[in-house]
Design a protein around this motif. Structure first.
Motif, PDB file in Angstrom:
ATOM      1  N   SER A 109      21.642 -34.919 -23.871  1.00 57.21           N
ATOM      2  CA  SER A 109      20.849 -34.833 -22.646  1.00 57.21           C
ATOM      3  C   SER A 109      21.352 -35.815 -21.602  1.00 57.21           C
ATOM      4  O   SER A 109      21.522 -35.466 -20.426  1.00 57.21           O
ATOM      5  CB  SER A 109      19.371 -35.104 -22.967  1.00 57.21           C
ATOM      6  OG  SER A 109      18.596 -35.104 -21.795  1.00 57.21           O
TER       7      SER A 109
ATOM      8  N   TYR B  98      22.963 -34.636 -17.940  1.00 56.49           N
ATOM      9  CA  TYR B  98      22.161 -34.812 -16.733  1.00 56.49           C
ATOM     10  C   TYR B  98      22.351 -36.160 -16.042  1.00 56.49           C
ATOM     11  O   TYR B  98      21.858 -36.361 -14.949  1.00 56.49           O
ATOM     12  CB  TYR B  98      20.676 -34.605 -17.065  1.00 56.49           C
ATOM     13  CG  TYR B  98      20.434 -33.286 -17.762  1.00 56.49           C
ATOM     14  CD1 TYR B  98      20.819 -32.090 -17.174  1.00 56.49           C
ATOM     15  CD2 TYR B  98      19.858 -33.231 -19.023  1.00 56.49           C
ATOM     16  CE1 TYR B  98      20.634 -30.882 -17.812  1.00 56.49           C
ATOM     17  CE2 TYR B  98      19.664 -32.018 -19.676  1.00 56.49           C
ATOM     18  CZ  TYR B  98      20.050 -30.849 -19.061  1.00 56.49           C
ATOM     19  OH  TYR B  98      19.860 -29.650 -19.699  1.00 56.49           O
TER      20      TYR B  98
ATOM     21  N   LYS C 150      17.232 -30.049 -30.025  1.00 56.05           N
ATOM     22  CA  LYS C 150      17.187 -30.198 -28.567  1.00 56.05           C
ATOM     23  C   LYS C 150      18.280 -31.176 -28.161  1.00 56.05           C
ATOM     24  O   LYS C 150      18.873 -31.850 -29.008  1.00 56.05           O
ATOM     25  CB  LYS C 150      15.822 -30.702 -28.111  1.00 56.05           C
ATOM     26  CG  LYS C 150      15.374 -31.999 -28.750  1.00 56.05           C
ATOM     27  CD  LYS C 150      13.960 -32.371 -28.301  1.00 56.05           C
ATOM     28  CE  LYS C 150      13.494 -33.652 -28.996  1.00 56.05           C
ATOM     29  NZ  LYS C 150      12.127 -34.023 -28.604  1.00 56.05           N
ATOM     30  N   THR C 151      18.559 -31.249 -26.883  1.00 54.43           N
ATOM     31  CA  THR C 151      19.676 -32.071 -26.412  1.00 54.43           C
ATOM     32  C   THR C 151      19.463 -33.549 -26.666  1.00 54.43           C
ATOM     33  O   THR C 151      20.437 -34.292 -26.809  1.00 54.43           O
ATOM     34  CB  THR C 151      19.910 -31.847 -24.912  1.00 54.43           C
ATOM     35  OG1 THR C 151      18.671 -32.066 -24.198  1.00 54.43           O
ATOM     36  CG2 THR C 151      20.393 -30.433 -24.637  1.00 54.43           C
ATOM     37  N   THR C 152      18.205 -34.006 -26.747  1.00 54.08           N
ATOM     38  CA  THR C 152      17.965 -35.424 -27.019  1.00 54.08           C
ATOM     39  C   THR C 152      18.128 -35.761 -28.487  1.00 54.08           C
ATOM     40  O   THR C 152      18.175 -36.945 -28.846  1.00 54.08           O
ATOM     41  CB  THR C 152      16.548 -35.830 -26.552  1.00 54.08           C
ATOM     42  OG1 THR C 152      15.588 -34.949 -27.152  1.00 54.08           O
ATOM     43  CG2 THR C 152      16.441 -35.759 -25.044  1.00 54.08           C
TER      44      THR C 152
ATOM     45  N   GLU D  23      21.475 -24.540 -21.764  1.00 57.63           N
ATOM     46  CA  GLU D  23      21.622 -25.803 -21.034  1.00 57.63           C
ATOM     47  C   GLU D  23      23.098 -26.130 -20.810  1.00 57.63           C
ATOM     48  O   GLU D  23      23.482 -26.612 -19.737  1.00 57.63           O
ATOM     49  CB  GLU D  23      20.954 -26.942 -21.802  1.00 57.63           C
ATOM     50  CG  GLU D  23      19.435 -26.880 -21.806  1.00 57.63           C
ATOM     51  CD  GLU D  23      18.806 -28.107 -22.447  1.00 57.63           C
ATOM     52  OE1 GLU D  23      18.760 -29.156 -21.794  1.00 57.63           O
ATOM     53  OE2 GLU D  23      18.364 -27.999 -23.599  1.00 57.63           O
TER      54      GLU D  23
ATOM     55  N   LYS E 190      17.638 -28.236 -17.201  1.00 62.02           N
ATOM     56  CA  LYS E 190      16.820 -28.710 -18.311  1.00 62.02           C
ATOM     57  C   LYS E 190      15.960 -27.584 -18.879  1.00 62.02           C
ATOM     58  O   LYS E 190      15.664 -26.610 -18.194  1.00 62.02           O
ATOM     59  CB  LYS E 190      15.932 -29.870 -17.859  1.00 62.02           C
ATOM     60  CG  LYS E 190      16.729 -31.101 -17.460  1.00 62.02           C
ATOM     61  CD  LYS E 190      15.817 -32.266 -17.094  1.00 62.02           C
ATOM     62  CE  LYS E 190      16.640 -33.504 -16.741  1.00 62.02           C
ATOM     63  NZ  LYS E 190      15.782 -34.665 -16.401  1.00 62.02           N
TER      64      LYS E 190
END
Length: 740
Positions: free
Chosen positions: A495, A499, A540-542, A606, A612
């Motif tokens: 993430s 970003y 998820k990306t995190t 994504e 996001k």
């Protein structure tokens, strides 16, 4: 010091000393009321730190004050916002002159001349005070409203008195004048006023609208309509300091000040971004300076300790005072009592020393028993039994750490060592005694009914040996909550990579594709190749980390609350994250391997779009990236939402292939989604074709991969560059057609 340093010349040592003194002065937030010889005063206004006039006298450029001498008497202005400052309060408020917005009729027509304030506080440490300001509109028959970036946030209406403009009223009660409250944290707004039912026909005077200091407007003005003669009105701003500047504010017991974040928590125990400081009770002064808060001498009030006809000694102490219970006339008796008290105290001192030593011994024993209790409570005995059993081969890879070593590794779990926080606990960066850097997860309280499942999963996760899965090194069970020790991954999350700007290692399509392949391969391993299949439940990306070479690794399995589903696989009961959760999960409450496939599909989107999973900037119906992506494909607008960096680096057929794959992963029905093995194979096929696009392919596996992909592309519109027919056609049966 070494011989070379001792031999330094006097000029060099003096220069180093002066530099050190300058750094120390800045680090404690300026100890004087003046800086560089210039008094922090402009006109009648004293400028307290963190504000300042001279360079280096303010904590940040936003707090820089300019003193304008061209307007007659000197007037202070906020340099970056060009707003005149009326007064500054160290309690976090600032009064400024703010321009009015006016609408004036033009030659008796419906047209009007607009004069609108265009001062925005966005990205600054200032915002309009909700409790101190109101929105007012002046004029006959106003229809006024207030807008922010999120839309309509307030407004009011007024009526005319006998169809004429009131000129001598003293209250704003809805006749020719109306008012309204404003929301919290407002930093930018626009105001509009329409007169006489929406037009200016027949209006003779101008209409006005603005935020205004409520106390000034309702208490200081004898006639509210005097505001119409002003181009600017007082407005109250709240101000806060960014957390990154906390090193310039010294928070110690000796300074008698307390710094708190905007939500009220201590500066030393929170991850918020802004804070303010106040002097402690019984002190006054500037809490942003070292020793800026001085003790208030309450005893200057001679009557403070007078009771009936007797006056007792008032004794001032830091932060307060007390009245000596002995009258002033009985000083001799009091001195005798003091001598007796000192003698008794010396005798008691030895008694206290013996008691302290005994307490220390008892406390040490109690601490040992406490650790034994936690070890048993957290399933330590069961884990030892599992590790020592003959059919488990993880003794060499799994280690039981002691709490003392992990406390030392994290500096007693210092907040400065926090890498991240989530629903399962807090992760700290630590260094073991052998110098190895690790990530230590301080988990939440374990469910006692799930001890066996927790221990089993720790053992199984310890056996996972895949280069794209974060390795579990061991755990510590002698603390109140379990501590899990993982290998440290240095380059943050996917993430952050997507970003946040990364000039040293910019994102490319090759890197995006490589990350997708690594994550897909790791999930395929967990689902199919591991000794006991494992479902992640929170892809998820995190939860995707990047190592020193920016290779992807899956993390955060939430092992603390694991359950066994159908005795065939392990799954971790993470609550999940909106935007990534399988829609089918909400209906069946059953999590399957296809649920991980859905979450991976969101990650693929994504990587393609650079957007996001959930975004408030999109329409309400399409805040979910999955919905937005499917809708764009159904409307043949695929290439309108692809990230510009991807469009620049990737070929059109590569984008279409990955987009089709993501669309299959996001199918509403889990049974129609591909397995992670199929997903990994498709992505590797795209990469294979990418490496050799113009060379005659002789390998059967590459030709097969091309056939597989072209079968998925048979519904793709061939004209993608025109925009009207670009994208991928799809069946509306898999997803309802939403309007974004």
């Amino acid at each position: 010091m070494g011989t070379r340093e001792r031999d330094m010349g006097m000029p060099l040592r003096m220069a180093f000393l002066l530099w050190s003194m300058n750094v120390c002065t800045k680090a404690v937030g300026l100890g004087n009321s003046s800086c560089s010889g210039a008094a922090a005063v402009c006109g009648n206004l004293t400028i307290p730190y963190p504000f300042g006039i001279e360079p280096g006298c303010y904590i940040d450029d936003w707090f820089a004050i300019g003193c304008n001498h061209t307007l007659g008497s000197p007037k202070p202005f906020l340099r970056r916002l060009d707003l005149e400052v009326l007064d500054i309060s160290l309690k976090g408020t600032l009064r400024v002159n703010y321009p009015m917005t006016s609408w004036c009729p033009k030659n008796g027509t419906k047209n009007a001349t607009w004069s609108e304030a265009n001062v925005t506080l966005e990205s600054s440490p200032f915002f309009f005070s909700k409790s101190r300001n109101i929105f007012i509109a002046m004029g006959c028959g106003n229809w006024a409203w207030l807008r922010s970036r999120v839309g309509l946030i307030g407004g009011c209406m007024s009526v005319c008195e006998k169809d004429t403009i009131q000129t001598n009223g003293s209250s704003c009660n809805g006749i020719d004048c109306c008012k309204s409250t404003i929301p919290s944290d407002l930093d930018v707004f626009t105001s509009n006023v329409l007169g006489k039912s929406g037009n200016f026909s027949g209006a003779k005077d101008c209409n006005y609208g603005s935020l205004v200091d409520q106390k000034w407007f309702e208490g200081n003005l004898t006639n509210h309509f005097e505001v119409r003669k002003m181009s600017q009105v007082p407005v109250v701003l709240n101000w806060e300091i960014n957390e990154s500047l906390s090193s310039l504010v010294k928070e110690t017991n000796s300074s008698h000040s307390t710094c708190q974040f905007a939500n009220g928590s201590s500066l030393l125990g929170n991850m918020s971004t802004t804070f303010t400081c106040t002097c402690d009770s019984g002190f006054e002064g500037n809490p942003y300076l070292v020793d800026g808060c001085q003790d208030i001498d309450e005893c200057v009030d001679l009557e403070l300790c007078s009771f009936y006809d007797l006056r007792y000694d008032c004794v001032n102490v830091p932060g307060g005072y007390y009245c000596d219970t002995v009258s002033v006339s009985d000083h001799k008796s009091r001195n005798k009592i003091i001598i007796i008290g000192i003698s008794t105290g010396i005798g008691l001192l030895f008694l206290f020393i013996g008691g302290w030593w005994s307490h220390k011994v008892v406390k040490k024993r109690k601490n040992i028993k406490r650790k034994e209790k936690f070890f048993k409570q957290n399933g330590g005995l069961l884990l030892q039994q599992q590790l020592s059993s003959s059919d488990v081969t993880v003794e060499k890879t799994t280690k039981l750490f002691n709490s003392k070593d992990l406390e030392k590794a994290t500096d007693n779990f210092n907040v400065n060592r926090i890498l991240g926080q989530g629903g399962q606990g807090t992760v700290y960066k630590g260094m073991l005694t052998d110098g190895k850097i690790v990530a230590i997860k301080k988990s939440k309280v374990i469910d006692e009914g799930k001890l066996e499942e927790f221990v089993n999963e720790v053992v199984i996760l310890s056996q996972i040996n895949h280069r794209n899965v974060v390795k579990l090194l061991g755990c510590c069970l002698e603390t109140e909550v379990p501590l899990l020790v993982y290998e440290f991954i240095p380059n943050g999350t996917l993430s952050q990579y997507l970003y946040d700007q990364n000039e040293e290692f910019p994102a490319t399509w090759d890197m995006h594709l490589q990350i997708a392949i690594k994550v897909a391969g790791a999930l395929f391993y967990l689902h199919s190749a591991a000794s006991t299949p494992i479902y992640h439940r929170d892809i998820k990306t995190t939860n995707i980390l990047l190592d020193d070479k920016y290779r992807a690794k899956i993390a955060d399995f939430g092992t603390l609350r694991s359950i066994d589903v159908d005795q065939t696989h392990l799954t971790t009961t993470v609550q999940g994250t909106f935007g990534y959760l399988d829609p089918e999960y909400f209906q069946s409450s059953q999590f399957t391997e296809k649920s991980d496939v859905y979450s991976f599909g969101v990650v693929l989107v994504e990587l393609l779009t650079g957007e996001k999973a959930i975004s408030s900037t999109r329409t309400k119906e399409c805040r979910s990236l999955a919905t937005y992506f499917i809708h764009s494909m159904e409307k043949n607008n695929l290439f309108d939402i692809i990230d510009a960096r991807v469009m620049k680096d990737a070929k059109q057929e590569e984008i279409i292939a990955v987009a089709n794959l993501a669309k299959m992963c996001l199918n509403m029905k889990g049974k129609k989604r591909p397995t992670m093995k199929e997903v990994a194979m498709q992505l590797e096929a795209v990469q294979t074709l990418q490496k050799s696009p113009n060379v005659q392919q002789n390998h059967e596996e590459i030709e097969y991969a091309k056939i597989e992909m072209y079968e998925q592309w048979d519904t793709v519109s061939t004209s993608t560059m025109s925009g009207a027919d670009s994208g991928v056609a799809s069946s509306s049966s898999s997803h309802p057609l939403l309007s974004c």
